[in-house]
Enzyme design. Structure first.
Site, PDB file in Angstrom:
ATOM      1  N   GLU A  27       0.832  -1.203   0.000  1.00  0.00           N
ATOM      2  CA  GLU A  27       0.000   0.000   0.000  1.00  0.00           C
ATOM      3  C   GLU A  27       0.873   1.263   0.000  1.00  0.00           C
ATOM      4  O   GLU A  27       0.535   2.266  -0.633  1.00  0.00           O
ATOM      5  CB  GLU A  27      -0.927   0.007   1.214  1.00  0.00           C
ATOM      6  CG  GLU A  27      -1.975  -1.100   1.201  1.00  0.00           C
ATOM      7  CD  GLU A  27      -2.925  -0.967   0.024  1.00  0.00           C
ATOM      8  OE1 GLU A  27      -3.296   0.171  -0.328  1.00  0.00           O
ATOM      9  OE2 GLU A  27      -3.280  -2.002  -0.566  1.00  0.00           O
ATOM     10  N   TRP A  48       1.783   1.683  -3.499  1.00  0.00           N
ATOM     11  CA  TRP A  48       0.727   2.294  -4.302  1.00  0.00           C
ATOM     12  C   TRP A  48       0.742   3.817  -4.134  1.00  0.00           C
ATOM     13  O   TRP A  48       0.547   4.563  -5.098  1.00  0.00           O
ATOM     14  CB  TRP A  48      -0.627   1.716  -3.913  1.00  0.00           C
ATOM     15  CG  TRP A  48      -1.765   2.331  -4.670  1.00  0.00           C
ATOM     16  CD1 TRP A  48      -2.609   3.311  -4.244  1.00  0.00           C
ATOM     17  CD2 TRP A  48      -2.164   2.028  -6.016  1.00  0.00           C
ATOM     18  NE1 TRP A  48      -3.510   3.634  -5.224  1.00  0.00           N
ATOM     19  CE2 TRP A  48      -3.265   2.868  -6.318  1.00  0.00           C
ATOM     20  CE3 TRP A  48      -1.698   1.137  -6.978  1.00  0.00           C
ATOM     21  CZ2 TRP A  48      -3.905   2.829  -7.564  1.00  0.00           C
ATOM     22  CZ3 TRP A  48      -2.338   1.104  -8.214  1.00  0.00           C
ATOM     23  CH2 TRP A  48      -3.425   1.934  -8.493  1.00  0.00           C
ATOM     24  N   ASN A 104     -11.016   2.138   3.190  1.00  0.00           N
ATOM     25  CA  ASN A 104     -10.576   2.083   1.798  1.00  0.00           C
ATOM     26  C   ASN A 104     -11.508   1.286   0.897  1.00  0.00           C
ATOM     27  O   ASN A 104     -11.812   1.698  -0.224  1.00  0.00           O
ATOM     28  CB  ASN A 104      -9.161   1.503   1.714  1.00  0.00           C
ATOM     29  CG  ASN A 104      -8.641   1.508   0.277  1.00  0.00           C
ATOM     30  OD1 ASN A 104      -8.495   2.556  -0.332  1.00  0.00           O
ATOM     31  ND2 ASN A 104      -8.397   0.325  -0.270  1.00  0.00           N
TER      32      ASN A 104
END
Length: 402
Positions: A268, A271, A334
């Protein structure tokens, strides 16, 4: 000695702050500056939720500096003009800042650095916000990545630098006037808004949140998908405002926890890096689709539908729960972010930019790169995007995850 200015931006911390460390190492007395810039052309005006966070984060940073004998100098206005004026006012011979990567910030900082160097003022910028600079992770042909998985694989082959502690001995330059933070009116004027913001901004709270998460990181791979569980790190606003840096997070997780959950969490962070390099190499990302074929897409314009979505009154329980969570807490899980975004775009046919703008105003972790890249991902018009015909079915999402 003449002073050095440390220009704080999205790096509101003392630990692992390269600009602060560089300035302190020079031996010059420090002027610690923050500028609230609502005047520079571009996407520089923070939304309402972000302003709430900023108020409390600046308060915390000022308190940390006062414990060390200094303070945070606050100025409001067009940042390039404010910074130039303060250099003259304080007769400073150097200025240091940590880089921001929004298009307007890149252009402004480049011009400032050139002007200062022409005037004989030392100007240096550092990296406090990313594990790697947007130009460091490249394809074999030397171009920026447009697909996440190969980007992540290339990034994973590199080792991020280690975080550094806060400088021990800081000397401050006295007598520089500062604005009164209360006069900036960053806090909401409606007394009932933001009362549900159950957050503690600041560097100390960010570090506490990190270490609390590390103890449960092994379960992250599964828990992160369940909106009804406290299974995420909730570090995103601390990370966006720079109350904690990605190097601190990476090494805390990587050294204390080796598991599939920890690796999923580190991905993450990858990302986030991917989104930033997308914005850096595609400055029009917040306004225009990366896939140019979507430029002429005919969007549905219905304010009644948009209002129902934004107020959590669509009649779709998980969509409404997510939008109400956002309105009451300044944050949304999320998975629910993906569901509500898909519903706005794919079910209601409303332009992804409308959702992006709403998130910008209501999220305490609103980040230009992540906001734009993620909304385009859901819309199917961005990098590494799902096909445009892929839809998050809110009924099935409830059955699987709620």
């Amino acid at each position: 000695m003449k002073p050095v200015i440390v220009w704080f931006r999205q790096d509101l911390r003392l630990n692992d702050n390269p600009a602060l460390a560089t300035a302190a190492a020079s031996g010059r007395p420090l002027i610690c500056l923050y500028v609230l810039d609502d005047d520079t052309p571009g996407d520089c005006r923070w939304g309402g939720a972000s302003r709430w966070w900023l108020h409390h984060s600046l308060t915390a940073l000022d308190a940390s500096l006062r414990k060390r004998g200094g303070n945070l100098v606050l100025r409001r206005g067009r940042a390039d003009r404010i910074v130039r004026a303060l250099v003259k006012e304080a007769d400073a011979e150097a200025i240091v800042w940590n880089r921001c990567y929004e298009p307007f910030a890149v252009a402004r900082d480049k011009a400032l650095k050139e002007d200062f160097k022409a005037d004989g003022i030392e100007a240096e910028s550092c990296n406090a916000s990313l594990l790697f600079e947007p130009w460091e992770i490249r394809t074999a042909s030397g171009t920026p990545f447009r697909v996440f998985t190969p980007f992540w694989n290339a990034m994973r082959r590199n080792e991020p630098g280690r975080p550094q502690p806060a400088p021990r001995n800081l000397t401050f330059h006295p007598g520089i006037e500062s604005d009164d933070l209360r006069e900036w009116r960053l806090l909401p004027r409606k007394p009932d808004w933001a009362k549900g913001f159950d957050w503690t901004p600041g560097e100390d709270a960010a570090r506490a949140a990190l270490y609390a998460f590390v103890d449960h990181a092994s379960g992250y791979k599964t828990a992160r998908d369940i909106p009804g569980m406290d299974g995420t790190s909730r570090l995103s606003p601390h990370l966006h405002w720079g109350e904690i840096g990605p190097r601190q997070i990476w090494h805390a997780v990587h050294t204390r926890e080796r598991s599939d959950g920890a690796e999923t969490f580190l991905k993450e962070l990858g990302w986030r890096e991917f989104c930033c390099q997308l914005l850096f190499h595609n400055p029009s990302l917040p306004e225009h689709p990366l896939d140019a074929r979507f430029t002429k897409f005919e969007w549905h314009r219905d304010e009644t539908d948009f209002t129902a979505w934004s107020r959590g009154r669509t009649g779709i329980p998980i969509v409404d729960a997510g939008m109400r969570q956002l309105r009451q807490t300044g944050w949304m899980h999320n998975r629910v972010r993906m569901i509500v975004a898909s519903f706005l775009i794919k079910h209601l046919g409303i332009h992804w930019r409308r959702g992006q703008e709403w998130f910008w105003d209501t999220l305490v972790d609103a980040d230009l790169a992540s906001n734009a890249a993620n909304w385009q991902w859901v819309a199917g018009c961005g990098a590494d995007a799902a096909p445009f015909f892929r839809i998050f079915n809110p009924v099935l999402q409830v059955e699987k995850f709620d």
